[in-house]
Scaffold this motif. Sequence first.
Motif, PDB file in Angstrom:
ATOM      1  N   SER A  25      13.245  61.315  14.702  1.00 43.04           N
ATOM      2  CA  SER A  25      12.194  62.291  14.447  1.00 43.04           C
ATOM      3  C   SER A  25      12.162  62.675  12.973  1.00 43.04           C
ATOM      4  O   SER A  25      13.136  62.474  12.248  1.00 43.04           O
ATOM      5  CB  SER A  25      12.387  63.533  15.310  1.00 43.04           C
ATOM      6  N   ILE A  27      11.239  66.186  10.794  1.00 44.10           N
ATOM      7  CA  ILE A  27      11.017  67.622  10.953  1.00 44.10           C
ATOM      8  C   ILE A  27      10.329  68.142   9.692  1.00 44.10           C
ATOM      9  O   ILE A  27      10.765  67.860   8.572  1.00 44.10           O
ATOM     10  CB  ILE A  27      12.331  68.375  11.207  1.00 44.10           C
ATOM     11  N   GLU A  68      17.208  71.165  13.642  1.00 49.39           N
ATOM     12  CA  GLU A  68      17.460  70.139  14.656  1.00 49.39           C
ATOM     13  C   GLU A  68      17.844  70.732  16.007  1.00 49.39           C
ATOM     14  O   GLU A  68      17.695  70.096  17.040  1.00 49.39           O
ATOM     15  CB  GLU A  68      18.557  69.170  14.199  1.00 49.39           C
ATOM     16  N   TYR A  72      12.021  73.233  20.987  1.00 45.34           N
ATOM     17  CA  TYR A  72      10.680  72.771  20.626  1.00 45.34           C
ATOM     18  C   TYR A  72       9.793  72.679  21.864  1.00 45.34           C
ATOM     19  O   TYR A  72      10.276  72.401  22.958  1.00 45.34           O
ATOM     20  CB  TYR A  72      10.750  71.398  19.951  1.00 45.34           C
ATOM     21  N   TYR A 102       8.702  75.177  12.482  1.00 41.62           N
ATOM     22  CA  TYR A 102       8.944  73.754  12.232  1.00 41.62           C
ATOM     23  C   TYR A 102       8.011  72.927  13.104  1.00 41.62           C
ATOM     24  O   TYR A 102       7.756  73.274  14.255  1.00 41.62           O
ATOM     25  CB  TYR A 102      10.388  73.347  12.593  1.00 41.62           C
ATOM     26  N   LYS A 104       7.635  68.872  14.482  1.00 42.52           N
ATOM     27  CA  LYS A 104       8.504  67.702  14.658  1.00 42.52           C
ATOM     28  C   LYS A 104       7.664  66.524  15.126  1.00 42.52           C
ATOM     29  O   LYS A 104       6.841  66.655  16.024  1.00 42.52           O
ATOM     30  CB  LYS A 104       9.578  68.027  15.685  1.00 42.52           C
TER      31      LYS A 104
END
Length: 126
Positions: A25, A27, A68, A72, A102, A104
């Motif tokens: 991923s 971010i 991280e 999400y 954030y 992602k």
Amino acid sequence: MEKFYHHSYSKKEELLNIPINSSGSFIIDMLGFKYLGMQIVTNNGVSPIDQITVTTEATWQDDGTNAENCEYEPTTNLWFKVASLVNDNGVFDADAVTTCRYAKVNYAVTGAGGDRNLTLFYRKIR
């Protein structure tokens, strides 16, 4: 490649020859920005063809947790109007304020070639 403007920030992230059966991923830190636009470009190398699936998520968690490790929520359908981008390109331009902390972009590659490419262009605007 990064470009800073007075009220915006642009960046290009690129992965070449992504190995088969792999995932990862990008971010995007949205601190101080209200709008987000992105273009996702996928392309294949030579045969055999790999499959790449791209999804997006966002979090509003802003309690000091590492990006991280935040919780999400899926946003692909909201932003791209599809459940996922499979061997496809997509453009998302936030006309409304994107208040997430954030964003992602997730990818997963399956197949036999190991030569799938992924490019992400994005711009954050204050």
